[in-house]
Design a protein around this motif. Structure first.
Motif, short mmCIF file in Angstrom:
data_model
loop_
_atom_site.label_atom_id
_atom_site.label_comp_id
_atom_site.label_asym_id
_atom_site.label_seq_id
_atom_site.Cartn_x
_atom_site.Cartn_y
_atom_site.Cartn_z
N TYR A 1 0.85 -1.15 -0.16
CA TYR A 1 -0.11 0.11 0.06
C TYR A 1 0.84 1.19 -0.08
O TYR A 1 2.28 0.97 -0.22
CB TYR A 1 -0.90 0.03 1.27
CG TYR A 1 -0.38 -0.66 2.68
CD1 TYR A 1 0.48 0.29 3.29
CD2 TYR A 1 -0.48 -1.79 2.96
CE1 TYR A 1 1.00 -0.33 4.48
CE2 TYR A 1 -0.05 -2.31 4.21
CZ TYR A 1 0.66 -1.66 4.88
OH TYR A 1 1.38 -1.88 5.94
N PHE B 1 0.29 5.47 3.84
CA PHE B 1 -0.50 4.82 4.46
C PHE B 1 -1.98 5.23 4.22
O PHE B 1 -2.73 5.33 4.96
CB PHE B 1 -0.38 4.86 6.29
CG PHE B 1 -0.75 3.29 6.64
CD1 PHE B 1 -0.02 2.57 6.73
CD2 PHE B 1 -1.59 3.62 7.41
CE1 PHE B 1 -0.12 1.52 7.36
CE2 PHE B 1 -2.11 2.37 8.27
CZ PHE B 1 -1.49 1.25 8.14
N ILE C 1 -6.54 -1.24 4.54
CA ILE C 1 -5.27 -1.81 5.01
C ILE C 1 -5.50 -2.94 6.07
O ILE C 1 -5.05 -4.47 5.76
CB ILE C 1 -4.34 -0.85 5.43
CG1 ILE C 1 -3.86 -0.07 4.32
CG2 ILE C 1 -3.26 -1.63 6.05
CD1 ILE C 1 -2.90 1.19 4.90
N ALA D 1 -5.24 -7.22 5.04
CA ALA D 1 -4.19 -7.91 5.87
C ALA D 1 -4.87 -9.19 6.79
O ALA D 1 -4.09 -9.98 6.74
CB ALA D 1 -3.21 -6.88 6.65
N THR E 1 2.17 -10.64 11.16
CA THR E 1 2.81 -9.65 9.94
C THR E 1 3.30 -8.36 10.49
O THR E 1 2.78 -8.00 11.57
CB THR E 1 1.78 -9.75 8.77
OG1 THR E 1 2.82 -9.15 7.81
CG2 THR E 1 0.79 -8.65 8.92
N ALA F 1 3.58 -4.15 9.52
CA ALA F 1 3.03 -3.21 8.47
C ALA F 1 4.18 -1.95 8.43
O ALA F 1 4.44 -1.29 9.69
CB ALA F 1 1.75 -2.60 8.94
N CYS F 2 4.80 -1.91 7.43
CA CYS F 2 5.94 -0.81 7.38
C CYS F 2 5.92 -0.07 5.98
O CYS F 2 6.48 -0.56 5.10
CB CYS F 2 7.16 -1.51 7.66
SG CYS F 2 8.67 -0.34 7.82
N LEU G 1 -4.09 1.99 12.29
CA LEU G 1 -4.34 0.52 11.93
C LEU G 1 -5.35 -0.13 12.84
O LEU G 1 -6.10 -0.97 12.54
CB LEU G 1 -3.00 -0.21 11.90
CG LEU G 1 -3.22 -1.66 11.43
CD1 LEU G 1 -3.95 -1.80 10.01
CD2 LEU G 1 -1.82 -2.39 11.19
N MET H 1 -0.82 -8.01 14.11
CA MET H 1 0.05 -6.77 13.20
C MET H 1 0.77 -5.97 13.89
O MET H 1 0.29 -5.40 15.00
CB MET H 1 -1.18 -6.16 12.23
CG MET H 1 -1.90 -7.09 11.52
SD MET H 1 -3.14 -6.11 10.43
CE MET H 1 -4.18 -7.13 10.15
N ILE I 1 3.12 -2.33 13.34
CA ILE I 1 3.73 -1.17 12.82
C ILE I 1 5.26 -1.35 13.20
O ILE I 1 5.71 -1.53 14.45
CB ILE I 1 3.46 0.11 13.20
CG1 ILE I 1 1.96 0.16 13.04
CG2 ILE I 1 4.04 1.31 12.59
CD1 ILE I 1 1.48 -0.03 11.55
N THR J 1 3.52 -6.68 4.91
CA THR J 1 3.03 -5.86 4.33
C THR J 1 3.43 -4.53 4.61
O THR J 1 4.38 -4.15 5.61
CB THR J 1 1.48 -5.63 5.02
OG1 THR J 1 1.57 -4.61 6.13
CG2 THR J 1 0.87 -6.90 5.30
N GLY J 2 3.29 -3.34 3.61
CA GLY J 2 4.15 -2.20 3.68
C GLY J 2 4.23 -1.34 2.36
O GLY J 2 3.41 -1.75 1.50
#
Length: 456
Positions: A89, A93, A101, A105, A142, A144-145, A189, A226, A228, A251-252
């Motif tokens: 994405y 963000f 998102i 995810a 996972t 998220a970055c 998120l 999840m 960050i 994800t990121g």
């Protein structure tokens, strides 16, 4: 051409078209031969590549639709034999509290971890024929970055910065579709998902891969699904990428992908390919199409207009039924007699965009701009245009669909996050698809030089 692996290694799902090319660009730079599809292919015929990127147009559609499309893409990528998966994405963000998102995810994690919550995402997976048979020992976790330091996007203590400015003060708070009013991505998120969201703080990232993996384990024990991940530099992204080698899903933004090719290389699955970004030559006329209202694209339009021909699309004139498409094509035809590239744009300031949205409605205004530029793109191709520079994710999606582009081979980088691309098959087109926020002020001229150079 040497095949690095018999089947693709990395399968990626991107929520818009320019984001897909941005990610593919990063993978090519890492030595992975990369193919991007426009939407989910209808055939499971094997594709020769190290990485596959499925470009969706799902960023701003209803979350349930985004989940369904993303699961269909996952199904295709798994059929291709991919070993690891990436949900891409925007590096800012872009996603409202009702955004996509978190739900996407969650759904991807459900399938890849073999979990069965009974309702929601996995039900959608079953409806689409996506098998959730997976290693049930794999925990659903996972990161998220969205960090992309090369383009000024960094994350610290979970807060996203654009340059030295917090996201919610960067201009993104005025985005017409996804206004970002909170820079704390943990909060953003968490508002999108029932899953517990945590943080991989910079303290762990700075200590290296082992410390990051220890943090992953600690977060799992806390029930976090999840997290960050902080990142201030490309070195941090390499650290995070290596730490994610065993995750089924990452994800990121495209930045985190910088560290993924090396994982496959260390595992003996990928050999370096010097020609990973080689594209076929493309001859023909050139044009720039711009629909993004971002600060960067506004500056790029202004720079072009200082010395080059440009035609502005007026959405209100189009709404009144005026022959805007025909006027734009006539303008282009006049300048093509001297082989002169032109800019055709609907780019406007935030205040101008809001004025049009007040009169036409947000959804109708966006659709009108996209459909107008799409019709112009079709007409330009009939005039002999074979090289297109396109600014804006939504605009790029509309243009590639109008040109009936289905598959792109990814070439060398033009500016950070923006590669050259070329369609496959006979009579190829060369395209540079740019996210609205990306590219230097002189990007349009630079991109055209790059695409012209590929034809020499």
């Amino acid at each position: 051409m040497t095949i690095s692996s018999p089947r693709p290694l990395l399968g990626c799902i991107a929520d818009d078209f320019t984001g897909a090319t941005d990610l593919a660009n990063m993978l090519v730079r890492g030595g992975m031969r990369t193919v991007q599809t426009i939407g989910v292919p209808s055939s499971d015929e094997p594709v020769e590549a190290d990485a596959l990127v499925v470009a969706l147009k799902s960023r701003t559609i209803p979350a349930a639709d985004a989940v369904a499309q993303s699961l269909a893409a996952l199904n295709w990528l798994r059929a291709q034999g991919c070993r690891q998966f990436f949900f891409k994405y925007c590096s800012t963000f872009d996603s409202t509290d009702a955004g996509n998102i978190g739900p996407v995810a969650d759904a991807l994690l459900d399938v890849l971890s073999g979990s069965d919550p009974g309702a929601g995402p996995t039900s959608a997976a079953s409806a689409l024929g996506v098998s959730s048979e997976a290693d049930t020992s794999v925990e659903a976790f996972t990161i998220a970055c969205p960090a992309f330091p090369e383009n000024g996007r960094t994350i610290y203590r979970g807060h996203l910065f654009v340059g030295d400015i917090l996201l919610n003060e960067s201009g993104m708070e005025n985005h017409p579709l996804t206004p970002m009013k909170d820079a704390n991505l943990v909060r953003v998120l968490q508002r999108q998902t029932a899953s517990k969201v945590g943080l991989v703080r910079y303290d762990s990232v700075a200590q290296g891969t082992a410390a990051v993996r220890e943090r992953f384990d600690a977060l799992r024990r806390e029930g976090v699904r999840m997290a960050i991940a902080d990142a201030l530099s490309d070195a941090d992204l390499h650290t995070l990428g290596e730490a994610c080698a065993d995750l089924k899903l990452i994800t990121g933004g495209s930045g985190i992908a910088i560290g993924l090719p090396a994982n496959f290389r260390r595992a003996g699955l990928l050999s370096g390919t010097a020609d990973a970004g080689q594209l076929p030559p493309v001859n023909g006329l050139s044009v720039v199409l711009a629909g993004s209202a971002s600060k960067a694209t506004n500056a790029q339009v202004a720079a072009w207009r200082e010395s080059r021909p440009a035609f502005r699309i007026d959405p209100l004139a189009a709404a009144r039924g005026e022959p805007v498409v025909e006027q734009a094509l006539a303008f282009a035809r006049e300048h093509f007699t001297n082989q002169q590239p032109v800019l055709i744009y609907a780019t406007a300031t935030p205040d101008e965009v809001k004025a049009v949205q007040r009169e036409l409605g947000v959804e109708q205004a966006g659709h009108l701009v996209e459909s107008t530029l799409a019709a112009i793109a079709r007409g330009l191709r009939e005039l002999g245009v074979r090289k297109f520079v396109v600014a804006g994710g939504e605009t790029s999606g509309a243009v590639v669909q109008a040109l009936e582009v289905h598959t792109l081979r990814i070439g060398a980088q033009i500016d950070p996050g923006v590669p050259a691309t070329a369609t496959t098959g006979d009579d190829p087109l060369a395209l540079a698809l740019k996210s609205g926020n990306f590219g230097a002020t002189d990007f349009f001229a630079k991109a055209l030089r790059h695409l012209d150079g590929a034809a020499s």
